[in-house]
Design a protein around this motif. Structure first.
Motif, mmCIF file in Angstrom:
data_model
loop_
_atom_site.group_PDB
_atom_site.id
_atom_site.type_symbol
_atom_site.label_atom_id
_atom_site.label_comp_id
_atom_site.label_asym_id
_atom_site.label_seq_id
_atom_site.Cartn_x
_atom_site.Cartn_y
_atom_site.Cartn_z
ATOM 1 N N THR B 5 0.815 -1.215 0.000
ATOM 2 C CA THR B 5 0.000 0.000 0.000
ATOM 3 C C THR B 5 0.847 1.262 0.000
ATOM 4 O OG1 THR B 5 -0.146 -0.166 2.399
ATOM 5 C CG2 THR B 5 -1.996 -1.043 1.142
ATOM 6 N N GLU B 6 2.108 1.133 0.277
ATOM 7 C CA GLU B 6 3.008 2.282 0.189
ATOM 8 C C GLU B 6 4.374 1.737 -0.170
ATOM 9 O OE1 GLU B 6 2.901 4.818 3.557
ATOM 10 O OE2 GLU B 6 4.558 6.070 2.875
ATOM 11 N N HIS B 89 5.027 -0.435 3.025
ATOM 12 C CA HIS B 89 3.962 -0.986 3.860
ATOM 13 C C HIS B 89 3.302 -2.126 3.077
ATOM 14 C CE1 HIS B 89 0.378 0.058 6.748
ATOM 15 N NE2 HIS B 89 0.725 -1.213 6.804
ATOM 16 N N ASN B 91 0.645 -5.418 3.255
ATOM 17 C CA ASN B 91 -0.494 -5.903 4.037
ATOM 18 C C ASN B 91 -0.981 -7.252 3.564
ATOM 19 O OD1 ASN B 91 -1.586 -3.738 5.978
ATOM 20 N ND2 ASN B 91 -1.017 -2.616 4.111
ATOM 21 N N SER B 178 5.709 -4.990 12.564
ATOM 22 C CA SER B 178 4.394 -5.440 12.110
ATOM 23 C C SER B 178 3.303 -5.051 13.082
ATOM 24 C CB SER B 178 4.396 -6.961 11.906
ATOM 25 O OG SER B 178 4.542 -7.620 13.130
ATOM 26 N N GLY B 179 2.074 -5.061 12.597
ATOM 27 C CA GLY B 179 0.913 -4.735 13.413
ATOM 28 C C GLY B 179 -0.334 -5.313 12.788
ATOM 29 N N GLY B 180 -1.472 -5.050 13.433
ATOM 30 C CA GLY B 180 -2.747 -5.477 12.867
ATOM 31 C C GLY B 180 -3.254 -6.807 13.373
ATOM 32 N N LYS B 188 -5.453 -9.072 10.231
ATOM 33 C CA LYS B 188 -4.549 -9.216 9.087
ATOM 34 C C LYS B 188 -3.286 -8.407 9.346
ATOM 35 C CE LYS B 188 -8.086 -8.056 6.468
ATOM 36 N NZ LYS B 188 -8.889 -7.660 5.285
ATOM 37 N N ARG B 189 -2.149 -9.050 9.179
ATOM 38 C CA ARG B 189 -0.883 -8.415 9.497
ATOM 39 C C ARG B 189 -0.452 -7.426 8.411
ATOM 40 N NH1 ARG B 189 2.739 -10.264 12.944
ATOM 41 N NH2 ARG B 189 2.128 -12.446 12.776
ATOM 42 N N GLY B 190 0.113 -6.327 8.867
ATOM 43 C CA GLY B 190 0.777 -5.396 7.966
ATOM 44 C C GLY B 190 2.206 -5.228 8.462
ATOM 45 N N MET B 192 5.569 -2.672 8.145
ATOM 46 C CA MET B 192 6.106 -1.402 7.638
ATOM 47 C C MET B 192 7.617 -1.396 7.768
ATOM 48 S SD MET B 192 3.586 1.392 9.395
ATOM 49 C CE MET B 192 1.863 0.999 9.702
#
Lengths: 340, 203
Positions: B5-6, B89, B91, B178-180, B188-190, B192
């Protein structure tokens, strides 16, 4: 611009509050994000939906209707800080509310100290570590923090009664104070433009006539003095250079522009009593303001007492009719989600 | 398939890091002035443009990155605790892909780390979450995560650290974090890839 005057005891207390504040560590951010994601998942919402909905439901209604509400924006220099460093007016507002409540319990409050403010503050929405743990993309984290706090700020301003105090010299365009809180206060029938009081004097680098006429609470509650290309702008230097009749015309136009802008202000639908009680139970504790009279308004003006002059008289925004109730769709959005 | 996404390429990371070598870090750590001409002038010193007017200052660099100047305390802009930006980023599109986003990040990580080396030289540390040499925080308020947190969550998944020779210069940290996903594995993990610059005397 010199530092606004702040009573020494309030300044010292505010500095202590600042020193006790710390950013969230990754571990704390992880725990906060875990709580938010789990709660959002439980009610079948995305994280942004859940947080926004929560901000609409948190309790910012004072139990003592006479409590004086404080608002704040930006930072001020402080004599105990190195040159160039500043202290957030949030801590000044907190120190003032603490001090007043020690004298008369329940007489003063500020947003972050309300039950709803503390609950939203605990989510640390301005912290990038929390954004990361929530996996919010790009601007999503900032947009979420801004919208949640704006919602709570607006509801806080709409719940205020009587005189309110603003800890700022002026309202900078684009801030929550200028775009959300002041319109909500001006159009709040229980407050109105004449009850908005600034704790600090107008900037002392304004020409004397501008300080005298634009520095009144009534004008500062309406105008912004920083950005020419933004609405409700008045330039203090240009204003001061005009003859009296033209200055009167400037203030008249400002009043009319504010009245027009405020006419489109839409109140956030109040929650039902049941929903507020549910929220209060979940957050625990009582908001300061359970009883007692209102706190005195601090007007910490050094050598300057703002008062309406010939040009400034009658510059309060024209009375604005009570806003229309929000449409049924808005009301529906804040009920029946099962959120506390 | 996981979705990016980025994404700024490694050469863009090098460009941003090169820009940051010209920053007056003493002034940055002290914090910006209130908005208005003073803030515009302060940002212009570093080739930045302010994007926000309150709470947390964000600025855009001439090379296109959006930097976040995280304050040490809430409610104000100063002092500055860190300067942060994201270069990538990724996802997961479903929970089934939560491990895949970590694997795919690990594949692109060496290119970003190499780009940072071009500007900053050899890092003091570079490794994965389970590297035995992974640095430990000196106290529980430090920006480095505790050993338990890191090992329990595999986070940061990758990290590289450079300290500037000038004591006022930053500690630059490239991370894949990571987060999410909740502790119970829901979400769902993202992941960055971020750059964080901290004062060298940060807690």
């Amino acid at each position: 611009m010199s530092a606004p005057y702040i009573p020494e005891d309030i300044g010292r207390r505010a500095l202590g509050l600042r020193d006790a504040d710390t950013p969230a560590t990754d571990e704390q951010a992880g725990r906060i994000a875990d709580r938010i994601m789990t709660a959002a998942d439980r009610v079948g919402m995305s994280v942004p939906e859940y947080v926004r909905e929560r901000a609409r439901r948190l309790n910012v209604t004072p139990e003592n209707p006479e409590v004086k509400s404080a608002f704040w924006s930006f930072e001020v220099p402080h004599p105990d800080l190195p040159p160039g460093k500043a202290l957030s007016n949030m801590y000044i507002a907190e120190a003032w509310a603490e001090s007043e409540n020690e004298k008369v319990p329940g007489s003063a409050r500020y947003l972050e100290g309300t039950r709803g403010g503390r609950a939203l503050g605990n989510l640390r929405l301005w912290d990038t570590a929390v954004h990361r743990e929530l996996n919010l993309q790009g601007d999503e984290g900032w947009d979420l923090a801004k919208s949640a706090w704006s919602t709570l700020s607006q509801r806080y301003a709409e719940a205020a009664k009587g005189e309110v105090v603003v800890f700022a010299q002026t309202a900078f365009p684009g801030t929550v104070l200028q775009t959300t809180e002041l319109p909500a206060l001006r159009t709040n029938p229980d407050v109105g433009p004449d009850n908005i009081k600034f704790a600090y004097a107008a900037p002392d680098d304004w020409p004397p006539v501008a300080r005298e006429e634009l520095g009144t609470d009534a004008v500062r509650a309406q105008a912004q003095f920083a950005l020419e290309d933004k609405p409700l702008h008045v330039d203090p230097a240009e204003y001061a250079a005009k003859p009296a009749e033209e200055r009167t015309a400037v203030l008249g136009k400002l009043s009319a522009d504010v009245a027009q802008a405020d006419a489109s202000h839409v109140r956030i639908t109040p929650l039902t009593a049941d929903a507020e009680v549910a929220g209060a139970k979940q957050e625990g504790g009582k908001e300061a303001g359970a009883s007692g009279p209102t706190a005195p308004t601090p007007v910490w003006q050094m050598g300057f007492t703002p008062r309406p002059t010939a040009a400034a008289k009658g510059t309060s925004a024209a009375p604005v009719a009570a806003p229309e109730p929000a449409g049924p769709g808005v009301g529906k959005a804040v009920t029946g989600t099962g959120l506390g | 398939m996981p979705t990016v996404t980025e994404e700024r390429p490694p050469r863009a990371l090098a460009e941003e890091l090169r820009g940051l070598t010209h920053v007056d870090w003493t002034a940055v750590w002290a914090g910006p002035p209130n908005p208005g001409q003073a803030l515009d002038d302060w940002c212009a010193l570093f080739g930045w443009q302010p994007l926000t007017v309150e709470r947390v200052l964000r600025v855009r660099t001439t090379t296109g990155a959006d930097l976040t100047l995280e304050p040490l305390v809430s409610g104000g802009w100063s002092p500055v605790r860190s300067v942060t930006f994201t270069v990538r980023h990724l996802n997961a599109d479903s929970q089934d892909e939560n491990d895949l986003v970590l694997e795919q990040t690990a594949e692109v990580w060496p290119a970003y780390e190499a780009a940072a080396r071009e500007v900053l030289g050899a890092p003091e540390f570079s490794g994965a979450w389970d590297d035995p040499a992974f640095p430990e925080p000196p106290n529980d308020r430090h920006w480095l995560p505790s050993r338990d947190f890191r090992l329990g969550r595999r986070d940061p998944y990758r990290m590289a650290v450079w300290s500037a020779k000038d004591p006022e210069g930053p500690v630059t940290v490239l991370t894949a974090k990571s987060g999410g996903v909740t502790r119970r594995g829901v979400g769902k993990r993202g992941v960055m890839i971020n750059v964080h610059c901290y004062p060298q005397d940060a807690l």
